[in-house]
Enzyme design. Structure first.
Site, short mmCIF file in Angstrom:
data_model
loop_
_atom_site.label_atom_id
_atom_site.label_comp_id
_atom_site.label_asym_id
_atom_site.label_seq_id
_atom_site.Cartn_x
_atom_site.Cartn_y
_atom_site.Cartn_z
N LYS A 179 1.06 -1.59 -0.28
CA LYS A 179 -0.56 -0.26 0.11
C LYS A 179 0.78 1.15 -0.02
CE LYS A 179 -1.60 -2.11 3.48
NZ LYS A 179 -1.87 -2.41 4.58
N THR A 212 -8.46 8.98 7.94
CA THR A 212 -8.40 7.70 7.20
C THR A 212 -7.79 6.74 8.19
OG1 THR A 212 -5.86 8.98 7.46
CG2 THR A 212 -7.19 8.81 5.82
N GLY A 214 -8.36 3.20 9.67
CA GLY A 214 -9.09 1.66 8.90
C GLY A 214 -8.61 1.47 8.00
N THR A 215 -8.47 2.41 7.28
CA THR A 215 -8.07 1.92 5.82
C THR A 215 -7.45 0.81 5.82
OG1 THR A 215 -5.92 3.94 5.87
CG2 THR A 215 -8.29 4.02 4.77
N GLY A 216 -6.40 0.51 6.29
CA GLY A 216 -5.77 -1.06 6.33
C GLY A 216 -6.68 -1.64 6.08
N CYS A 217 -6.91 -1.94 7.63
CA CYS A 217 -7.61 -3.13 7.98
C CYS A 217 -8.82 -3.61 6.83
CB CYS A 217 -8.62 -2.68 9.35
SG CYS A 217 -6.86 -2.29 11.02
#
Length: 270
Positions: A179, A212, A214-217
């Site tokens: 990412k 932003t 929590g975007t990865g989860c």
């Protein structure tokens, strides 16, 4: 008499609990729900956090984590699962042990360092990830900080990302999605590669917002849900990125600091 329905397909998330509800297990379950997939969870640690940051992390015992996994595997149909925050080398090992026998897809989100650079693991957990979890991953989804930790390489641009992805592939995952959001010039851009196809940049329009969390989860959970629904991995990545961008367009500012992405399924489906 009502006919009993067959067992539904479920997605499993193995990770940490976020007391403010913006990331971790809470974000994963919301994401699964959007995809109309039943969500099961195994909690590895409890965090005390809010929009201003993490103030405390308390890992559960390895025995408790192992018992949760056994309970889920013994009863639910799990075509795909994801791992999130595992925190300690002992917990990495406790999760890796039962996953060796898991026959579905495994999405490993190596929650080690936040996008802002805060370290979220202890001891030599990086080495345990490299040794035990990477070879079990159908897909590995590190951010730039995590990819640098796992490879020992500095990442300062696109070429570095591509080299790191190839290095990670050599450590065992079937595919890697790095990412790019940690660098302003790579906002909205993620690099996807697998052992049987050339690498490709997956790009969505960059969304300017401070909210932003929590975007990865959410991204890894959306990929997991799409895999449960039967999508091929490359297509699951594309659908997950679309979902994250929609969620960034309607964030939730729930505290005095940066908020999280929004999971309002009715609005997102329009």
């Amino acid at each position: 008499m009502m006919k009993s329905p067959g067992r539904c397909l479920s997605a499993l998330t193995i990770g940490g609990s976020d007391s403010a509800g913006g990331a971790g297990i809470q974000a994963d379950i919301k994401t699964f729900q959007h995809f109309d997939v039943h969500g099961a969870s195994v909690i590895t640690c409890v965090t005390a956090q809010n929009s201003l940051g993490v103030t405390h992390v308390e890992p559960l015992s390895c025995h408790s984590v192992a018992q949760q996994i056994e309970a889920v595997f013994s009863d639910l149909v799990i075509p795909a699962l994801k791992t999130g925050m595992l925190y300690s080398p002992e917990l990495v090992e406790a999760v890796a042990d039962p996953l060796r026998l898991f026959e579905g897809s495994t999405v490993v989100d190596p929650v080690m360092v936040s996008r802002a650079g805060s370290r979220l693991l202890s001891g030599d957990a990086v080495a345990k990830y490299q040794q035990l979890l990477l070879p079990l991953a159908t897909l590995l989804t590190p951010n730039l900080h995590e990819a640098a930790l796992l490879t020992g390489r500095e990442i300062n641009g696109k070429v570095d990302v591509e080299h790191a992805a190839q290095c990670l592939l050599e450590r065992g995952p079937q595919a890697v999605l790095i990412k790019g959001g940690g660098l302003p010039e790579l906002a909205g851009q993620d690099f996807f590669c697998s052992g049987d196809a050339p690498g490709v940049w997956r790009t969505q329009p960059a969304i300017t917002t401070p909210h932003t969390h929590g975007t990865g989860c959410t991204l890894s959970a959306a990929i997991t849900a799409a895999l449960v629904l039967g999508l091929p991995l490359a297509d699951a990545v594309i659908q997950a990125k679309i979902y994250v961008n929609q969620a960034l367009l309607q964030p939730v500012a729930f505290g005095h600091g940066p908020g999280c992405v929004g999971h309002r399924t009715e609005a997102l489906s329009q």
